[in-house]
Write a protein that holds these residues in place. Structure first.
Motif, PDB file in Angstrom:
ATOM      1  N   LEU A 226     -34.473  35.580  16.974  1.00 59.13           N
ATOM      2  CA  LEU A 226     -35.072  34.632  17.484  1.00 59.13           C
ATOM      3  C   LEU A 226     -35.906  33.717  16.623  1.00 59.13           C
ATOM      4  O   LEU A 226     -36.024  32.554  16.958  1.00 59.13           O
ATOM      5  N   VAL A 227     -36.701  34.419  15.631  1.00 58.52           N
ATOM      6  CA  VAL A 227     -37.185  33.564  14.550  1.00 58.52           C
ATOM      7  C   VAL A 227     -36.391  32.798  13.820  1.00 58.52           C
ATOM      8  O   VAL A 227     -36.902  31.357  13.596  1.00 58.52           O
ATOM      9  N   TYR A 228     -35.164  33.179  13.521  1.00 57.72           N
ATOM     10  CA  TYR A 228     -34.360  32.474  12.845  1.00 57.72           C
ATOM     11  C   TYR A 228     -33.666  31.262  13.699  1.00 57.72           C
ATOM     12  O   TYR A 228     -33.631  29.931  13.051  1.00 57.72           O
ATOM     13  N   ALA A 229     -33.525  31.317  14.929  1.00 55.95           N
ATOM     14  CA  ALA A 229     -32.941  30.268  15.900  1.00 55.95           C
ATOM     15  C   ALA A 229     -34.246  29.273  16.090  1.00 55.95           C
ATOM     16  O   ALA A 229     -34.077  28.130  15.935  1.00 55.95           O
ATOM     17  N   LEU A 230     -35.538  29.588  15.892  1.00 53.13           N
ATOM     18  CA  LEU A 230     -36.388  28.810  16.163  1.00 53.13           C
ATOM     19  C   LEU A 230     -36.516  27.824  14.713  1.00 53.13           C
ATOM     20  O   LEU A 230     -37.029  26.786  14.772  1.00 53.13           O
ATOM     21  N   TRP A 231     -36.304  28.906  13.729  1.00 55.40           N
ATOM     22  CA  TRP A 231     -36.469  27.863  12.609  1.00 55.40           C
ATOM     23  C   TRP A 231     -35.436  27.068  12.447  1.00 55.40           C
ATOM     24  O   TRP A 231     -35.619  25.894  11.672  1.00 55.40           O
ATOM     25  N   ILE A 233     -34.094  25.335  14.867  1.00 56.92           N
ATOM     26  CA  ILE A 233     -34.381  24.304  15.760  1.00 56.92           C
ATOM     27  C   ILE A 233     -35.378  23.235  15.312  1.00 56.92           C
ATOM     28  O   ILE A 233     -35.185  22.168  15.183  1.00 56.92           O
ATOM     29  N   ALA A 234     -36.228  23.888  14.431  1.00 52.17           N
ATOM     30  CA  ALA A 234     -37.329  23.316  13.922  1.00 52.17           C
ATOM     31  C   ALA A 234     -36.810  22.207  12.641  1.00 52.17           C
ATOM     32  O   ALA A 234     -37.069  21.266  12.678  1.00 52.17           O
ATOM     33  N   ASN A 235     -36.132  23.042  11.875  1.00 52.88           N
ATOM     34  CA  ASN A 235     -35.578  22.242  11.038  1.00 52.88           C
ATOM     35  C   ASN A 235     -34.421  21.045  11.467  1.00 52.88           C
ATOM     36  O   ASN A 235     -34.432  19.901  10.783  1.00 52.88           O
ATOM     37  N   VAL A 236     -33.747  21.326  12.536  1.00 47.46           N
ATOM     38  CA  VAL A 236     -33.052  20.115  12.841  1.00 47.46           C
ATOM     39  C   VAL A 236     -33.905  19.146  13.564  1.00 47.46           C
ATOM     40  O   VAL A 236     -33.632  17.704  13.254  1.00 47.46           O
ATOM     41  N   ALA A 237     -34.938  19.379  14.121  1.00 50.64           N
ATOM     42  CA  ALA A 237     -35.979  18.460  14.637  1.00 50.64           C
ATOM     43  C   ALA A 237     -36.543  17.410  13.600  1.00 50.64           C
ATOM     44  O   ALA A 237     -36.830  16.416  13.703  1.00 50.64           O
ATOM     45  N   LEU A 238     -36.709  18.250  12.523  1.00 51.83           N
ATOM     46  CA  LEU A 238     -37.690  17.721  11.281  1.00 51.83           C
ATOM     47  C   LEU A 238     -36.560  16.851  10.525  1.00 51.83           C
ATOM     48  O   LEU A 238     -36.919  15.675   9.858  1.00 51.83           O
ATOM     49  N   ASN A 239     -35.500  17.373  10.067  1.00 53.77           N
ATOM     50  CA  ASN A 239     -34.638  17.015   9.006  1.00 53.77           C
ATOM     51  C   ASN A 239     -33.072  16.479   9.507  1.00 53.77           C
ATOM     52  O   ASN A 239     -32.286  16.021   8.739  1.00 53.77           O
ATOM     53  N   GLY A 240     -32.973  16.739  10.858  1.00 52.20           N
ATOM     54  CA  GLY A 240     -31.845  16.123  11.345  1.00 52.20           C
ATOM     55  C   GLY A 240     -30.559  17.370  11.154  1.00 52.20           C
ATOM     56  O   GLY A 240     -30.898  18.410  10.758  1.00 52.20           O
ATOM     57  N   VAL A 241     -29.441  17.078  11.750  1.00 52.04           N
ATOM     58  CA  VAL A 241     -28.329  18.040  11.925  1.00 52.04           C
ATOM     59  C   VAL A 241     -27.918  18.182  10.259  1.00 52.04           C
ATOM     60  O   VAL A 241     -27.496  17.361   9.741  1.00 52.04           O
ATOM     61  N   ASP A 242     -27.906  19.669   9.902  1.00 58.46           N
ATOM     62  CA  ASP A 242     -27.155  19.940   8.497  1.00 58.46           C
ATOM     63  C   ASP A 242     -26.041  20.750   8.796  1.00 58.46           C
ATOM     64  O   ASP A 242     -26.123  21.481   9.576  1.00 58.46           O
ATOM     65  N   ALA A 243     -24.955  20.491   8.100  1.00 58.85           N
ATOM     66  CA  ALA A 243     -23.729  21.312   8.205  1.00 58.85           C
ATOM     67  C   ALA A 243     -24.271  22.562   7.529  1.00 58.85           C
ATOM     68  O   ALA A 243     -24.506  23.213   6.447  1.00 58.85           O
ATOM     69  N   PRO A 244     -23.714  23.920   8.478  1.00 57.30           N
ATOM     70  CA  PRO A 244     -24.392  25.123   8.095  1.00 57.30           C
ATOM     71  C   PRO A 244     -22.991  25.642   7.138  1.00 57.30           C
ATOM     72  O   PRO A 244     -22.141  25.354   7.273  1.00 57.30           O
TER      73      PRO A 244
END
Length: 313
Positions: A226-231, A233-244
């Motif tokens: 859950l913490v990783y998923a929130l991280w 989501i926050a990373n996408v919101a701040l930095n855009g979509v990044d290729a995993p």
């Protein structure tokens, strides 16, 4: 070895001037042990024995010995002279002082450094995990009062771990330490694999903490995910979509798969024990006793060992 043990045990018991019987349990030996036990029982009415149809293990042998016993005090001991018979009078003396259990606790003299270290780690682990207190070095060499024997025999489980059972029944207990003695002859069949399995049996027989640990592990993994998923989501919101990357994904899959398999193994152990108990098979099958013994032809091989021996006051 059996003859030497018997002579040594008589030399220790007869000076006490107590009425006693000696009960032997032959755990399915394939040498001449059964023949020698028959000869001992024929020559001395104080000797009784039970011979199994095959090897059923140490726990079954101890249970058979306790069922055979008729005395006010019962001493459990092996017949390889690692349990010194000369300590029995001391155990009887402590019993007369009111103790229902008298434990002869061996030291670690003569053991390898690795085995000693692993034993200490194991006993520290079981003291934390098990619902009963098991003392390092306290084995099967002990005296039980008749009340304690009846309490042990009242426990019906098939998967028996006597060290835990002796602790579970309680009663006033005295203990003393003796120097570890090497086997008089032969080699022990208790190798590393058997000791490991016996240790696992002990851990599972008297607690359900492994199952509780599986629950806790699952909750922590859920919270971590859950913490990783929130991280993410926050990373996408701040930095855009990044290729995993595949490294994180594969690591998570392998780690979770390993935890799932381990958890299933723990559950399977408990389910297997339930299945074993549900079948209600006898703990052992008796081939012969001192009351049903058969005659042996001359020239039969002599005995070299016996699985377990029991001495009763």
């Amino acid at each position: 070895m059996l003859g030497t043990f018997h002579i040594t045990l008589l030399a220790a018991l007869e000076p006490t001037r107590q009425t006693f019987e000696i009960c032997y349990v032959d755990d399915g030996s394939v040498d001449g042990t059964r023949r020698q036990l028959s000869e001992l029982a024929s020559a001395d009415q104080r000797v009784r024995y039970t011979s199994f149809s095959r090897n059923f293990g140490k726990e079954a042998a101890m249970l058979a010995g306790l069922r055979m016993s008729r005395g006010d005090a019962v001493v459990l001991m092996d017949a390889d002279l690692q349990h010194p018979p000369e300590l029995v009078p001391r155990m009887l003396e402590l019993h007369r002082h009111g103790y229902d259990q008298v434990v002869a606790q061996r030291d670690r003299t003569g053991e390898g450094a690795l085995r000693t270290a692993l034993s200490r780690v194991y006993y520290r682990l079981v003291r934390r995990c098990m619902d009963v207190h098991v003392v390092d070095g306290a084995g099967d060499f002990r005296l039980l009062s008749r009340h304690a024997v009846n309490s042990v025999l009242s426990l019906p489980e098939s998967n028996r771990f006597s060290k835990g059972i002796f602790s579970w029944i309680g009663f006033d207990t005295a203990s003393f330490t003796y120097r570890n003695v090497q086997r008089a002859a032969g080699t022990s069949k208790w190798g590393g694999r058997n000791l490991l399995n016996y240790g696992i049996d002990g851990l599972l027989s008297f607690n359900s903490r492994p199952l509780r640990l599986a629950i806790h592990s699952g909750l922590w993994l859920f919270l971590s995910a859950l913490v990783y998923a929130l991280w993410i989501i926050a990373n996408v919101a701040l930095n855009g979509v990044d290729a995993p990357g595949y490294t994180t994904l594969m690591t998570a899959i392998v780690a979770l798969s390993g935890i799932q398999l381990a958890t299933l193994g723990v559950i399977g152990e408990y389910v297997g024990r339930i299945y074993h108990e549900a079948k209600r098979r006898p703990h052992y099958v008796v081939r012969e006793t001192d009351t049903t013994r058969t005659s042996f032809p001359s020239g039969a091989p002599s005995a070299t060992s016996v699985g377990q021996a029991r001495s009763e006051r």
